[in-house]
Write an enzyme that holds these catalytic residues in place. Structure first.
Site, short mmCIF file in Angstrom:
data_model
loop_
_atom_site.label_atom_id
_atom_site.label_comp_id
_atom_site.label_asym_id
_atom_site.label_seq_id
_atom_site.Cartn_x
_atom_site.Cartn_y
_atom_site.Cartn_z
N ARG A 1 26.14 -7.30 35.20
CA ARG A 1 25.40 -8.12 34.24
C ARG A 1 24.08 -7.40 33.91
O ARG A 1 23.78 -6.36 34.50
CB ARG A 1 25.18 -9.56 34.73
CG ARG A 1 25.04 -9.81 36.18
CD ARG A 1 23.80 -9.27 36.84
NE ARG A 1 22.60 -9.55 36.09
CZ ARG A 1 21.49 -8.86 36.15
NH1 ARG A 1 21.41 -7.81 36.96
NH2 ARG A 1 20.44 -9.17 35.44
N GLY A 2 23.34 -7.98 32.96
CA GLY A 2 22.15 -7.30 32.45
C GLY A 2 22.58 -6.58 31.19
O GLY A 2 23.54 -5.79 31.21
N ALA A 3 21.87 -6.84 30.08
CA ALA A 3 22.37 -6.38 28.77
C ALA A 3 22.68 -4.87 28.71
O ALA A 3 23.78 -4.49 28.26
CB ALA A 3 21.39 -6.79 27.68
N ARG B 1 30.80 -10.84 26.29
CA ARG B 1 29.61 -11.70 26.42
C ARG B 1 28.86 -11.63 25.10
O ARG B 1 28.63 -10.54 24.57
CB ARG B 1 28.70 -11.23 27.58
CG ARG B 1 29.23 -11.62 28.95
CD ARG B 1 28.18 -11.42 30.03
NE ARG B 1 27.26 -12.53 30.12
CZ ARG B 1 26.16 -12.51 30.89
NH1 ARG B 1 25.86 -11.44 31.59
NH2 ARG B 1 25.38 -13.57 30.94
N ASP C 1 17.67 -9.50 26.09
CA ASP C 1 19.10 -9.38 25.79
C ASP C 1 19.36 -9.10 24.32
O ASP C 1 20.31 -8.40 23.97
CB ASP C 1 19.84 -10.63 26.24
CG ASP C 1 19.86 -10.67 27.76
OD1 ASP C 1 18.89 -11.17 28.35
OD2 ASP C 1 20.83 -10.15 28.36
N LYS D 1 16.94 -14.31 29.64
CA LYS D 1 17.49 -15.30 30.56
C LYS D 1 16.85 -16.67 30.39
O LYS D 1 15.64 -16.77 30.19
CB LYS D 1 17.27 -14.79 31.99
CG LYS D 1 17.80 -15.64 33.10
CD LYS D 1 19.22 -16.08 32.93
CE LYS D 1 20.21 -14.95 32.71
NZ LYS D 1 21.53 -15.44 32.20
O1 MRU Z 1 23.05 -13.21 32.55
P1 MRU Z 1 22.47 -11.89 32.88
O2 MRU Z 1 22.21 -11.71 34.34
O3 MRU Z 1 23.26 -10.76 32.28
O4 MRU Z 1 21.06 -11.90 32.17
C1 MRU Z 1 20.24 -10.78 32.29
C2 MRU Z 1 18.93 -10.92 31.63
O5 MRU Z 1 18.65 -11.90 30.97
C3 MRU Z 1 18.04 -9.74 31.72
O6 MRU Z 1 16.71 -10.13 31.77
C4 MRU Z 1 18.25 -8.87 30.48
O7 MRU Z 1 19.60 -8.56 30.33
C5 MRU Z 1 17.47 -7.63 30.53
S1 MRU Z 1 18.16 -6.53 31.70
C6 MRU Z 1 17.51 -5.01 31.56
#
Ligand code: MRU
Length: 349
Positions: free
Chosen positions: A49-51, A92, A240, A251
């Site tokens: 996870r994480g964009a 996603r 994201d 988030k």
């Molecule tokens: O649902 P997630 O864990 O994928 O959400 C991640 C976030 O919101 C992060 O803050 C965002 O992707 C930035 S990561 C470099």
């Protein structure tokens, strides 16, 4: 000496190795995905996870998929690859990096109409690996720019996880914190736990502790109290999807933190690569917000905490209007208001 930071994904020559973030910090387990479907499933179920990390995973899923398309006909290859692109892109919806990576790989097929299928497969794999490599380079650049906005001895608040685990390596917001710490070891971090998936409690704290960066875990609802007591100097979070005017999806809960920071005159920064910017959206109202399973809210670690039958809503992201954002840290510099203009400039740089 092993790196204290764990990169979440790598191409191991035959398969995509994904560090399963659902079991961190207690276990370090890798999932070896040999089909695009397995990678898509890892994305959907938050093993990765994480964009930016999701963007890299999507690219490698396409490399796996391209390799397994069995046809001699280039048109048929393109049709099948395009179908796979759509599947990967839909894994996603909120993070812009996934669509960006998919478009980048699809354009290889479009731009090489005369290429043999074996060549296309090779180009696609090379480009997916380039996306992974570039992401690390871009994060290092962001760290260099971003550390300039961190005051000496700052107590930084961060939200969710925007560390090495959320990218190909190094991190965005946590990358900035990392770079700032290298220059000034007196800084410290407050990490919000980030309900309901607890990326802050499980991942950010884990990464910062491994790196020896002082961190204190707080509940999400403690952020305002700490700010009002003068305990936070700057907020730095990831993103994201960023609209053309700087409105930013991150988030769920980020918006609350941004409004609180604004109320207490605390600078609030976004750290994100340009691949997170969606120029096609004028403002944040059009950002698709992923709705996740309500069981993530009603349950904790698989154990029900809310009464049976309660209805629960689980939007995974919210949008912070640009007014609350002091600056956007990118690989080409820290963008300031008016964001519509500076974002346009950054995309042309
Ligand atoms: O649902 P997630 O864990 O994928 O959400 C991640 C976030 O919101 C992060 O803050 C965002 O992707 C930035 S990561 C470099």
């Amino acid at each position: 000496m092993p790196d204290q930071w764990l990169p979440p994904i790598k191409w191991d020559g035959d398969a995509v190795a994904i560090l399963d973030q659902r079991v961190l910090p207690h276990r370090e387990k890798f999932l070896y995905c040999s089909t695009p479907e397995q990678v898509i499933n890892a994305i959907k179920t938050m093993a990765i996870r994480g964009a930016p990390a999701v963007g890299v995973a999507g690219a490698l899923a396409l490399a796996l998929g391209a390799r397994s398309i069995r046809t001699e006909d280039p048109k048929d290859f393109r049709r099948k690859f395009s179908r796979l692109c759509t599947k990967v892109k839909n894994a996603r919806p909120t993070g812009a990096n996934l669509g960006w990576a998919v478009e980048r790989l699809y354009s290889i097929v479009v731009e090489n109409p005369g290429a043999k299928i074996a060549q296309l497969q090779k180009f696609i794999l090379a480009e997916a690996n380039a996306i992974l490599k570039e992401d690390v380079a871009v994060n290092l650049q962001m760290g260099k720019w971003g550390r300039e906005v961190v005051p000496k001895g700052a107590r930084i608040l961060t939200y969710c996880n925007a560390g090495a685990l959320a990218t190909a390596d190094y991190g965005t917001a946590v990358g900035v914190i990392r770079a700032a710490f290298e220059a000034d070891p007196t800084i410290s971090v407050y990490s919000c736990e980030t309900r309901p998936f607890l990326q802050g409690a499980r991942l950010t704290v884990f990464e910062l502790m491994r790196a020896g960066i002082p961190v204190t875990l707080i509940t999400d609802n403690a952020a305002g109290s700490l700010m009002s007591r003068g305990m936070i100097d700057v907020v730095i979070v990831g993103a994201d999807r960023i609209a053309a005017n700087g409105d930013t999806a991150n988030k769920i809960g980020t918006y609350m933190v941004a409004v609180l920071a604004w109320t207490h005159s605390i600078p609030f920064y976004i750290a994100a690569p340009r691949s997170t910017i969606d120029q096609g959206l004028q403002d944040g109202t059009g950002i698709p917000i992923e709705q996740r399973d309500p069981s993530e809210v009603t349950h904790l670690n698989g154990k029900r905490i809310a009464p049976q039958g309660v209805s629960a809503l689980n939007p995974a992201f919210d949008v912070t209007p640009n007014k609350y954002i002091s600056g956007i840290i990118t690989e080409v510099g820290v963008l300031r208001k008016p964001f519509a203009k500076t974002i346009r400039g950054a995309l042309q740089a």
